[in-house]
Design a protein around this motif. Structure first.
Motif, PDB file in Angstrom:
ATOM      1  N   VAL A   8      40.195  43.870  56.002  1.00 58.49           N
ATOM      2  CA  VAL A   8      40.994  44.174  54.814  1.00 58.49           C
ATOM      3  C   VAL A   8      40.332  43.497  53.627  1.00 58.49           C
ATOM      4  N   VAL A   9      40.198  44.223  52.526  1.00 61.06           N
ATOM      5  CA  VAL A   9      39.656  43.666  51.283  1.00 61.06           C
ATOM      6  C   VAL A   9      40.681  43.921  50.191  1.00 61.06           C
ATOM      7  N   TYR A  10      41.001  42.872  49.434  1.00 57.56           N
ATOM      8  CA  TYR A  10      41.928  42.991  48.306  1.00 57.56           C
ATOM      9  C   TYR A  10      41.223  42.461  47.069  1.00 57.56           C
ATOM     10  N   THR A  11      41.154  43.265  46.017  1.00 56.35           N
ATOM     11  CA  THR A  11      40.496  42.886  44.768  1.00 56.35           C
ATOM     12  C   THR A  11      41.438  43.186  43.613  1.00 56.35           C
ATOM     13  N   ARG A  12      41.442  42.257  42.650  1.00 58.37           N
ATOM     14  CA  ARG A  12      42.277  42.471  41.470  1.00 58.37           C
ATOM     15  C   ARG A  12      41.613  41.836  40.259  1.00 58.37           C
ATOM     16  N   LYS A  13      41.710  42.508  39.126  1.00 54.61           N
ATOM     17  CA  LYS A  13      41.185  41.989  37.862  1.00 54.61           C
ATOM     18  C   LYS A  13      42.360  41.462  37.049  1.00 54.61           C
ATOM     19  N   PHE A  14      42.221  40.217  36.572  1.00 52.64           N
ATOM     20  CA  PHE A  14      43.265  39.589  35.766  1.00 52.64           C
ATOM     21  C   PHE A  14      42.763  39.409  34.339  1.00 52.64           C
ATOM     22  N   ASN A  20      38.725  37.759  27.732  1.00 56.93           N
ATOM     23  CA  ASN A  20      38.224  37.234  29.000  1.00 56.93           C
ATOM     24  C   ASN A  20      39.021  37.824  30.154  1.00 56.93           C
ATOM     25  N   SER A  21      38.340  38.028  31.256  1.00 59.22           N
ATOM     26  CA  SER A  21      39.019  38.478  32.470  1.00 59.22           C
ATOM     27  C   SER A  21      38.289  37.891  33.672  1.00 59.22           C
ATOM     28  N   VAL A  22      38.948  37.962  34.806  1.00 59.48           N
ATOM     29  CA  VAL A  22      38.345  37.454  36.037  1.00 59.48           C
ATOM     30  C   VAL A  22      38.647  38.454  37.149  1.00 59.48           C
ATOM     31  N   ASP A  23      37.630  38.738  37.960  1.00 59.72           N
ATOM     32  CA  ASP A  23      37.795  39.577  39.146  1.00 59.72           C
ATOM     33  C   ASP A  23      37.893  38.659  40.353  1.00 59.72           C
ATOM     34  N   LEU A  24      38.983  38.745  41.069  1.00 58.61           N
ATOM     35  CA  LEU A  24      39.172  37.938  42.269  1.00 58.61           C
ATOM     36  C   LEU A  24      39.341  38.863  43.462  1.00 58.61           C
ATOM     37  N   SER A  25      38.750  38.468  44.584  1.00 59.47           N
ATOM     38  CA  SER A  25      38.892  39.293  45.781  1.00 59.47           C
ATOM     39  C   SER A  25      38.914  38.411  47.015  1.00 59.47           C
ATOM     40  N   CYS A  26      39.456  38.967  48.064  1.00 63.54           N
ATOM     41  CA  CYS A  26      39.541  38.278  49.349  1.00 63.54           C
ATOM     42  C   CYS A  26      39.267  39.310  50.436  1.00 63.54           C
ATOM     43  N   SER A  27      38.434  38.934  51.382  1.00 65.25           N
ATOM     44  CA  SER A  27      38.110  39.799  52.506  1.00 65.25           C
ATOM     45  C   SER A  27      38.494  39.075  53.793  1.00 65.25           C
ATOM     46  N   LEU A  28      39.301  39.710  54.618  1.00 61.12           N
ATOM     47  CA  LEU A  28      39.754  39.114  55.873  1.00 61.12           C
ATOM     48  C   LEU A  28      39.423  40.044  57.035  1.00 61.12           C
ATOM     49  N   TRP A  29      39.060  39.441  58.168  1.00 59.77           N
ATOM     50  CA  TRP A  29      38.758  40.173  59.385  1.00 59.77           C
ATOM     51  C   TRP A  29      39.600  39.602  60.503  1.00 59.77           C
ATOM     52  N   ALA A  30      39.982  40.456  61.427  1.00 60.08           N
ATOM     53  CA  ALA A  30      40.747  39.988  62.584  1.00 60.08           C
ATOM     54  C   ALA A  30      40.273  40.726  63.834  1.00 60.08           C
ATOM     55  N   GLN A  46      46.799  42.225  54.837  1.00 58.63           N
ATOM     56  CA  GLN A  46      46.962  42.603  53.433  1.00 58.63           C
ATOM     57  C   GLN A  46      47.803  41.580  52.677  1.00 58.63           C
ATOM     58  N   ASP A  47      48.898  41.129  53.278  1.00 55.95           N
ATOM     59  CA  ASP A  47      49.750  40.125  52.635  1.00 55.95           C
ATOM     60  C   ASP A  47      49.008  38.812  52.432  1.00 55.95           C
ATOM     61  N   LYS A  48      48.253  38.389  53.444  1.00 51.02           N
ATOM     62  CA  LYS A  48      47.494  37.140  53.323  1.00 51.02           C
ATOM     63  C   LYS A  48      46.401  37.240  52.261  1.00 51.02           C
ATOM     64  N   ALA A  49      45.716  38.373  52.197  1.00 52.99           N
ATOM     65  CA  ALA A  49      44.671  38.562  51.193  1.00 52.99           C
ATOM     66  C   ALA A  49      45.268  38.574  49.789  1.00 52.99           C
ATOM     67  N   ARG A  50      46.376  39.276  49.620  1.00 46.54           N
ATOM     68  CA  ARG A  50      47.059  39.331  48.313  1.00 46.54           C
ATOM     69  C   ARG A  50      47.506  37.936  47.885  1.00 46.54           C
ATOM     70  N   GLU A  51      48.052  37.169  48.802  1.00 42.73           N
ATOM     71  CA  GLU A  51      48.506  35.813  48.482  1.00 42.73           C
ATOM     72  C   GLU A  51      47.332  34.901  48.139  1.00 42.73           C
ATOM     73  N   ALA A  52      46.204  35.059  48.829  1.00 41.81           N
ATOM     74  CA  ALA A  52      45.017  34.247  48.532  1.00 41.81           C
ATOM     75  C   ALA A  52      44.504  34.538  47.123  1.00 41.81           C
ATOM     76  N   VAL A  53      44.508  35.800  46.710  1.00 41.49           N
ATOM     77  CA  VAL A  53      44.068  36.163  45.360  1.00 41.49           C
ATOM     78  C   VAL A  53      45.033  35.608  44.327  1.00 41.49           C
ATOM     79  N   ARG A  54      46.334  35.708  44.584  1.00 36.37           N
ATOM     80  CA  ARG A  54      47.319  35.125  43.654  1.00 36.37           C
ATOM     81  C   ARG A  54      47.133  33.627  43.512  1.00 36.37           C
ATOM     82  N   CYS A  55      46.888  32.944  44.614  1.00 31.71           N
ATOM     83  CA  CYS A  55      46.679  31.494  44.596  1.00 31.71           C
ATOM     84  C   CYS A  55      45.454  31.134  43.749  1.00 31.71           C
TER      85      CYS A  55
END
Length: 98
Positions: A8-14, A20-30, A46-55
């Motif tokens: 699962v890969v979750y990417t979001r631009k803030f 200024n902006s920042v692109d943050l992403s998290c990739s998780l494998w199971a 997906q929930d864990k990746a989304r939470e990691a990006v928010r953090c």
């Protein structure tokens, strides 16, 4: 079909303001077993990746400020050099930071 690995890969631009902006992403494998539910695993990842990006966004937001840059002989050095360490013949001190 026997699924063994889920990615699962979750990417979001803030927007940080001031153009200024920042692109943050998290990739998780199971790795999952044949008895595990794929849909549940995907939802959890997906929930864990989304939470990691928010953090990470909250870390960026609370520590806003320009990233220090250093010029060596008029050329911008993009690599981070901790204060007091040497870069060639240059000793990096706060006066060299812009």
């Amino acid at each position: 079909m026997n699924i063994r690995t889920i990615a699962v890969v979750y990417t979001r631009k803030f927007n940080l303001g001031n153009f200024n902006s920042v692109d943050l992403s998290c990739s998780l494998w199971a790795q999952i077993g044949p008895e595990e539910d794929e849909d549940t695993c995907i939802t959890i990842l997906q929930d864990k990746a989304r939470e990691a990006v928010r953090c990470e966004y909250h870390k960026v937001k609370t520590n806003q400020g320009p990233v220090p840059t250093v010029k060596v002989n008029g050329t911008l050095v993009e690599d981070f050099i901790p204060e007091g360490e040497e870069y060639g013949a240059l000793v990096v001190n706060p006066v060299h930071l812009q």
